[in-house]
Design an enzyme around this catalytic site. Sequence first.
Site, PDB file in Angstrom:
ATOM      1  N   CYS A  28       0.776  -1.140  -0.070  1.00 29.92           N
ATOM      2  CA  CYS A  28      -0.001   0.053   0.069  1.00 29.92           C
ATOM      3  C   CYS A  28       0.819   1.540   0.081  1.00 29.92           C
ATOM      4  CB  CYS A  28      -1.036  -0.002   1.150  1.00 29.92           C
ATOM      5  SG  CYS A  28      -1.984  -1.378   1.073  1.00 29.92           S
ATOM      6  N   HIS A  68      -3.306   7.183   2.320  1.00 26.28           N
ATOM      7  CA  HIS A  68      -3.507   5.906   2.122  1.00 26.28           C
ATOM      8  C   HIS A  68      -5.002   5.732   2.596  1.00 26.28           C
ATOM      9  CE1 HIS A  68      -3.908   1.828   1.152  1.00 26.28           C
ATOM     10  NE2 HIS A  68      -3.855   1.214   2.395  1.00 26.28           N
ATOM     11  N   ASN A 106     -10.084  -0.341   0.500  1.00 29.21           N
ATOM     12  CA  ASN A 106      -8.745  -0.143   0.111  1.00 29.21           C
ATOM     13  C   ASN A 106      -8.147  -0.640  -1.082  1.00 29.21           C
ATOM     14  OD1 ASN A 106      -5.809  -0.296   0.763  1.00 29.21           O
ATOM     15  ND2 ASN A 106      -5.991  -1.199   2.803  1.00 29.21           N
TER      16      ASN A 106
HETATM   17  O1  UT7 Z   1      -3.556  -1.054   3.851  1.00 27.24           O
HETATM   18  C1  UT7 Z   1      -3.115  -1.336   5.208  1.00 27.24           C
HETATM   19  C2  UT7 Z   1      -3.818  -2.323   5.645  1.00 27.24           C
HETATM   20  N1  UT7 Z   1      -4.826  -2.361   6.356  1.00 27.24           N
HETATM   21  C3  UT7 Z   1      -5.187  -1.553   7.385  1.00 27.24           C
HETATM   22  O2  UT7 Z   1      -4.768  -0.754   7.682  1.00 27.24           O
HETATM   23  C4  UT7 Z   1      -6.249  -2.054   8.259  1.00 27.24           C
HETATM   24  C5  UT7 Z   1      -5.879  -1.552   9.774  1.00 27.24           C
HETATM   25  N2  UT7 Z   1      -7.012  -2.359  10.729  1.00 27.24           N
HETATM   26  C6  UT7 Z   1      -8.121  -2.101  10.741  1.00 27.24           C
HETATM   27  O3  UT7 Z   1      -8.510  -1.185   9.989  1.00 27.24           O
HETATM   28  C7  UT7 Z   1      -8.973  -2.880  11.837  1.00 27.24           C
HETATM   29  O4  UT7 Z   1      -8.249  -3.599  12.755  1.00 27.24           O
HETATM   30  C8  UT7 Z   1      -9.995  -3.821  11.237  1.00 27.24           C
HETATM   31  C9  UT7 Z   1     -11.086  -2.897  10.508  1.00 27.24           C
HETATM   32  C10 UT7 Z   1      -9.625  -4.716  10.351  1.00 27.24           C
HETATM   33  C11 UT7 Z   1     -10.921  -4.520  12.299  1.00 27.24           C
HETATM   34  O5  UT7 Z   1     -11.452  -3.418  13.305  1.00 27.24           O
HETATM   35  P1  UT7 Z   1     -11.517  -3.854  14.701  1.00 27.24           P
HETATM   36  O6  UT7 Z   1     -12.237  -2.819  15.369  1.00 27.24           O
HETATM   37  O7  UT7 Z   1      -9.687  -4.020  15.179  1.00 27.24           O
HETATM   38  O8  UT7 Z   1     -12.108  -5.422  14.942  1.00 27.24           O
HETATM   39  P2  UT7 Z   1     -11.603  -6.678  15.501  1.00 27.24           P
HETATM   40  O9  UT7 Z   1     -10.753  -6.968  14.648  1.00 27.24           O
HETATM   41  O10 UT7 Z   1     -11.270  -6.517  16.911  1.00 27.24           O
HETATM   42  O11 UT7 Z   1     -12.964  -7.299  15.469  1.00 27.24           O
HETATM   43  C12 UT7 Z   1     -14.030  -7.143  16.341  1.00 27.24           C
HETATM   44  C13 UT7 Z   1     -15.186  -8.153  16.291  1.00 27.24           C
HETATM   45  C14 UT7 Z   1     -14.733  -9.568  16.279  1.00 27.24           C
HETATM   46  O12 UT7 Z   1     -15.833 -10.236  16.945  1.00 27.24           O
HETATM   47  P3  UT7 Z   1     -15.619 -10.734  18.425  1.00 27.24           P
HETATM   48  O13 UT7 Z   1     -14.433 -11.560  18.484  1.00 27.24           O
HETATM   49  O14 UT7 Z   1     -15.431  -9.551  19.127  1.00 27.24           O
HETATM   50  O15 UT7 Z   1     -17.025 -11.430  18.651  1.00 27.24           O
HETATM   51  C15 UT7 Z   1     -14.675  -9.999  14.891  1.00 27.24           C
HETATM   52  O16 UT7 Z   1     -14.902 -11.502  14.652  1.00 27.24           O
HETATM   53  O17 UT7 Z   1     -15.566  -7.889  14.956  1.00 27.24           O
HETATM   54  C16 UT7 Z   1     -15.871  -9.018  14.179  1.00 27.24           C
HETATM   55  N3  UT7 Z   1     -15.580  -8.816  12.586  1.00 27.24           N
HETATM   56  C17 UT7 Z   1     -16.834  -8.531  11.787  1.00 27.24           C
HETATM   57  N4  UT7 Z   1     -17.899  -8.560  12.165  1.00 27.24           N
HETATM   58  C18 UT7 Z   1     -18.943  -8.319  10.800  1.00 27.24           C
HETATM   59  C19 UT7 Z   1     -14.430  -9.012  12.062  1.00 27.24           C
HETATM   60  N5  UT7 Z   1     -14.793  -8.595  10.623  1.00 27.24           N
HETATM   61  C20 UT7 Z   1     -16.139  -8.543  10.633  1.00 27.24           C
HETATM   62  C21 UT7 Z   1     -16.903  -8.350   9.652  1.00 27.24           C
HETATM   63  N6  UT7 Z   1     -18.373  -8.184   9.953  1.00 27.24           N
HETATM   64  N7  UT7 Z   1     -16.561  -7.986   8.443  1.00 27.24           N
END
Ligand code: UT7
Length: 319
Positions: free
Chosen positions: A113, A246, A276
Amino acid sequence: MFARIAGVGSFLPGSPVSNDELARRGVDTTDEWIVTRTGIRTRYLAESSCTSSDLAFEASRRALEAAGTSAAEIDLIIVATSTPDYIFPSTACLLQGKLGNVGAMAFDIQAVCSGFVYAMSVAEKFIRSGSHKKALVVGAEVFSRILDWQDRTTCVLFGDGAGAVVLEASETPGILATASHADGSQHNILSVAGQVCGGKVTGDPFLRMDGQAVFKFAVRVLSEVANECCGAAGVASSEIDWLIPHQANIRIIESTAKKLGLSMDKVVVTVDQHGNTSAASVPLALDAAIRDGRIQRGQKLLLEGVGGGFTWGAALLQF
Ligand code: UT7
């Protein structure tokens, strides 16, 4: 001698695919979750026959037109991509063939990225050295090809697209400073770890990410590299007219703007529409804000990328 932006173009394949549409296609997710956690509402997904060089070609045609330049005048082509058409030749050479350019130096950059910002920094050095006069710098991706559609934590985040910039040698100020960095010790927080061996992909061919580790890393390095770039150019962050970061997550973008003391009305945001698009995200956002009239000639722009490697970088320029 400066490297100055002469023209910008971009291209998105097909029509926007909404969060609800992903849920209808079987991803265990909701529009509410995706919007709240990421700011993403739609993304574009290329047909299986469409490659990164196809997207790069359309974006490049538009950039060349905006610059009033023919493909034959380009003497350097750099394509930033992590989803190349082939193992080789480079996507830059395939793009060159499609554009009908013969003789330009052409190669790819792999910095995920951060690729477009890395590519701008490399092209700027060629132009400033006097060895090259007109560069085509492209970010192009078909990230949908490396997504595991069973993994809802990653597949909802990414999309396909391309953006291109024509950079030319000019006595009028253009790129004022660049900064590019990497930390290979963090290679495992965002990767596609598959390999090709004996004609087959071995290992895991899909994108895997430790989202929270990436989030924290991105927020830290994006403000650091912005300050480094501004310091190198002797420009205060308050003098930046537009931040073009980005486009991965609106919360990362908002944190970066806050750390830099910039209000969100000075930040170009397209993550809501494009998702993204990795190396394509910065030039796609840049082109959107030029074409809708927000970005004007003479303004100071700060472009920033961060991604797998881990890599990060910035380019401060006068448009
Ligand atoms: O180009 C660079 C690459 N990427 C980035 O910059 C991404 C950086 N990271 C992020 O943007 C965030 O960490 C994410 C958007 C990927 C995730 O957000 P988060 O607030 O860190 O969520 P999490 O991973 O802590 O997940 C929270 C909950 C989980 O459920 P439990 O375990 O709390 O029950 C996940 O299973 O959200 C759940 N979850 C979803 N639910 C519905 C994860 N993905 C999804 C989804 N839909 N797509």
